[in-house]
Design a protein around this motif. Structure first.
Motif, PDB file in Angstrom:
ATOM      1  N   HIS A 152       0.838  -1.201   0.000  1.00 46.82           N
ATOM      2  CA  HIS A 152       0.000   0.000   0.000  1.00 46.82           C
ATOM      3  C   HIS A 152       0.873   1.250   0.000  1.00 46.82           C
ATOM      4  N   PHE A 153       0.310   2.343  -0.470  1.00 51.69           N
ATOM      5  CA  PHE A 153       0.995   3.628  -0.579  1.00 51.69           C
ATOM      6  C   PHE A 153       0.871   4.372   0.754  1.00 51.69           C
ATOM      7  N   ALA A 154       1.992   4.551   1.452  1.00 52.08           N
ATOM      8  CA  ALA A 154       2.021   5.352   2.689  1.00 52.08           C
ATOM      9  C   ALA A 154       2.481   6.752   2.301  1.00 52.08           C
ATOM     10  N   ALA A 155       1.526   7.650   2.113  1.00 52.79           N
ATOM     11  CA  ALA A 155       1.830   8.998   1.647  1.00 52.79           C
ATOM     12  C   ALA A 155       2.315   9.867   2.795  1.00 52.79           C
ATOM     13  N   ASP A 156       3.344  10.666   2.546  1.00 54.70           N
ATOM     14  CA  ASP A 156       3.888  11.551   3.583  1.00 54.70           C
ATOM     15  C   ASP A 156       2.951  12.707   3.898  1.00 54.70           C
ATOM     16  N   ASP A 157       2.280  13.226   2.883  1.00 52.85           N
ATOM     17  CA  ASP A 157       1.439  14.420   3.035  1.00 52.85           C
ATOM     18  C   ASP A 157      -0.029  14.008   3.061  1.00 52.85           C
ATOM     19  N   PRO A 158      -0.721  14.211   4.184  1.00 54.30           N
ATOM     20  CA  PRO A 158      -2.140  13.842   4.239  1.00 54.30           C
ATOM     21  C   PRO A 158      -2.977  14.520   3.150  1.00 54.30           C
ATOM     22  N   GLN A 159      -2.546  15.683   2.701  1.00 53.09           N
ATOM     23  CA  GLN A 159      -3.317  16.386   1.677  1.00 53.09           C
ATOM     24  C   GLN A 159      -3.220  15.713   0.303  1.00 53.09           C
ATOM     25  N   ALA A 160      -2.284  14.776   0.150  1.00 56.72           N
ATOM     26  CA  ALA A 160      -2.180  14.030  -1.102  1.00 56.72           C
ATOM     27  C   ALA A 160      -3.102  12.812  -1.123  1.00 56.72           C
ATOM     28  N   ILE A 161      -3.714  12.497   0.016  1.00 59.03           N
ATOM     29  CA  ILE A 161      -4.583  11.322   0.100  1.00 59.03           C
ATOM     30  C   ILE A 161      -5.994  11.721  -0.331  1.00 59.03           C
ATOM     31  N   ALA A 162      -6.465  11.109  -1.421  1.00 56.47           N
ATOM     32  CA  ALA A 162      -7.771  11.462  -1.979  1.00 56.47           C
ATOM     33  C   ALA A 162      -8.890  10.557  -1.477  1.00 56.47           C
ATOM     34  N   ALA A 163      -8.540   9.332  -1.086  1.00 59.69           N
ATOM     35  CA  ALA A 163      -9.559   8.399  -0.585  1.00 59.69           C
ATOM     36  C   ALA A 163      -8.885   7.319   0.243  1.00 59.69           C
ATOM     37  N   MET A 164      -9.663   6.757   1.148  1.00 63.38           N
ATOM     38  CA  MET A 164      -9.200   5.668   2.003  1.00 63.38           C
ATOM     39  C   MET A 164     -10.144   4.476   1.861  1.00 63.38           C
ATOM     40  N   THR A 165      -9.616   3.310   2.220  1.00 64.10           N
ATOM     41  CA  THR A 165     -10.441   2.131   2.385  1.00 64.10           C
ATOM     42  C   THR A 165     -10.002   1.475   3.691  1.00 64.10           C
ATOM     43  N   ASP A 166     -10.753   0.474   4.142  1.00 63.15           N
ATOM     44  CA  ASP A 166     -10.426  -0.185   5.403  1.00 63.15           C
ATOM     45  C   ASP A 166     -10.191  -1.666   5.158  1.00 63.15           C
ATOM     46  N   HIS A 167      -9.006  -2.147   5.559  1.00 67.23           N
ATOM     47  CA  HIS A 167      -8.705  -3.576   5.484  1.00 67.23           C
ATOM     48  C   HIS A 167      -7.789  -3.890   6.658  1.00 67.23           C
ATOM     49  N   GLY A 168      -8.414  -4.108   7.810  1.00 61.57           N
ATOM     50  CA  GLY A 168      -7.650  -4.283   9.036  1.00 61.57           C
ATOM     51  C   GLY A 168      -6.995  -2.996   9.483  1.00 61.57           C
ATOM     52  N   GLY A 169      -7.554  -1.878   9.077  1.00 59.82           N
ATOM     53  CA  GLY A 169      -6.993  -0.549   9.319  1.00 59.82           C
ATOM     54  C   GLY A 169      -7.066   0.261   8.039  1.00 59.82           C
ATOM     55  N   GLY A 170      -6.789   1.540   8.164  1.00 59.01           N
ATOM     56  CA  GLY A 170      -6.901   2.415   7.009  1.00 59.01           C
ATOM     57  C   GLY A 170      -5.817   2.152   5.970  1.00 59.01           C
ATOM     58  N   ILE A 171      -6.217   2.090   4.718  1.00 60.46           N
ATOM     59  CA  ILE A 171      -5.308   1.929   3.587  1.00 60.46           C
ATOM     60  C   ILE A 171      -5.665   2.993   2.550  1.00 60.46           C
ATOM     61  N   VAL A 172      -4.642   3.610   1.981  1.00 62.75           N
ATOM     62  CA  VAL A 172      -4.882   4.631   0.964  1.00 62.75           C
ATOM     63  C   VAL A 172      -5.474   3.985  -0.281  1.00 62.75           C
ATOM     64  N   ALA A 173      -6.637   4.468  -0.691  1.00 57.21           N
ATOM     65  CA  ALA A 173      -7.308   3.963  -1.891  1.00 57.21           C
ATOM     66  C   ALA A 173      -7.031   4.835  -3.102  1.00 57.21           C
ATOM     67  N   ALA A 174      -6.680   6.111  -2.874  1.00 50.24           N
ATOM     68  CA  ALA A 174      -6.389   7.012  -3.992  1.00 50.24           C
ATOM     69  C   ALA A 174      -5.532   8.168  -3.497  1.00 50.24           C
ATOM     70  N   VAL A 175      -4.676   8.652  -4.388  1.00 49.02           N
ATOM     71  CA  VAL A 175      -3.871   9.848  -4.120  1.00 49.02           C
ATOM     72  C   VAL A 175      -4.138  10.854  -5.233  1.00 49.02           C
ATOM     73  N   ALA A 176      -3.960  12.113  -4.925  1.00 44.45           N
ATOM     74  CA  ALA A 176      -4.159  13.152  -5.932  1.00 44.45           C
ATOM     75  C   ALA A 176      -3.361  14.392  -5.550  1.00 44.45           C
ATOM     76  N   ARG A 177      -2.800  15.031  -6.562  1.00 45.17           N
ATOM     77  CA  ARG A 177      -2.142  16.316  -6.378  1.00 45.17           C
ATOM     78  C   ARG A 177      -1.999  16.976  -7.741  1.00 45.17           C
ATOM     79  N   ASP A 178      -2.440  18.217  -7.823  1.00 46.39           N
ATOM     80  CA  ASP A 178      -2.348  18.968  -9.079  1.00 46.39           C
ATOM     81  C   ASP A 178      -3.005  18.165 -10.208  1.00 46.39           C
ATOM     82  N   ASN A 179      -2.234  17.781 -11.220  1.00 46.56           N
ATOM     83  CA  ASN A 179      -2.783  17.028 -12.352  1.00 46.56           C
ATOM     84  C   ASN A 179      -2.583  15.521 -12.212  1.00 46.56           C
ATOM     85  N   LEU A 180      -2.183  15.075 -11.023  1.00 52.91           N
ATOM     86  CA  LEU A 180      -1.906  13.658 -10.787  1.00 52.91           C
ATOM     87  C   LEU A 180      -3.044  12.997 -10.023  1.00 52.91           C
TER      88      LEU A 180
END
Length: 206
Positions: A152-180
């Motif tokens: 899973h993607f452990a993002a340094d900046d919480p503002q880059a996390i676009a969505a979460m899912t739960d699988h035994g704890g929070g897992i990043v489901a999507a990231v976003a920044r600018d045009n990415l």
């Protein structure tokens, strides 16, 4: 005329399924690994299935491809979508089979999912909720999508996390920044939810 989408073929993607899903929602898709085709594209999609190290190696093995992605996506600002390992490659590094450098476009690293509960299976496989954060932007909406991953993607900046899912704890489901935009799940396997997301990606004007 529909905008052109460069679907990157570097030997590490679920290409045909992603191509079919993009065409279903009206995209004009070019499956390519040619740097000049990437430079000419209106949008770029980077799929990815397998290990981080293998995908990163495959991408870098094609002469000029990473440079073309940097020019068109980072400098040119065209909308970009990374799918599964294609999303993970946005990170600084992956820790699967040793440490492998990613593209470094969104700060963070890709780590193994910790099996904190024996009832929680790894890989994380099947349908699960996608819960947008306050930083989701217009492309990510709440729903259920199909996941298949052990890292899973452990993002340094919480503002880059676009969505979460739960699988035994929070897992990043999507990231976003600018045009990415990057999604851990597979839109091409997520039926109506996935097609709706791809439609929003084609309409996205970051």
């Amino acid at each position: 005329m529909a905008e052109s989408v460069a679907l990157i073929d570097y030997g590490a993607g679920n290409l045909h399924s992603v191509e079919n899903a993009l065409r279903t929602v009206g995209a004009r898709v070019r499956v390519t690994a040619e740097p000049d085709a990437v430079r000419a594209a209106d949008r770029v999609v980077l799929p990815g299935v397998g290990s981080f190290a293998a995908c990163a190696g495959g991408l870098r093995a094609i002469p000029g491809l990473v440079d073309a992605l940097e020019e068109r996506v980072r400098a040119g600002g065209v909308p970009f979508l990374g799918v599964c390992v294609g999303m993970q490659l946005l990170a600084d590094r992956g820790l699967e089979h040793g440490t492998t450098a990613g593209l470094g476009w969104i700060a963070g690293e890709v780590r193994a999912i910790e099996q904190t509960d024996p009832a929680i299976k790894v890989p994380h496989m099947g349908w699960n909720d996608v819960a947008p954060t306050a930083h989701a932007g217009p492309a990510i909406e709440a729903g259920e999508a199909y996941f298949l991953h052990s890292y899973h993607f452990a993002a340094d900046d919480p503002q880059a996390i676009a969505a979460m899912t739960d699988h035994g704890g929070g897992i990043v489901a999507a990231v976003a920044r600018d045009n990415l935009l990057g999604v851990q799940f597979h839109p091409e396997k997520s039926q109506a939810y996935g097609l709706a997301l791809l439609t929003r990606f084609l309409e996205w004007r970051p």
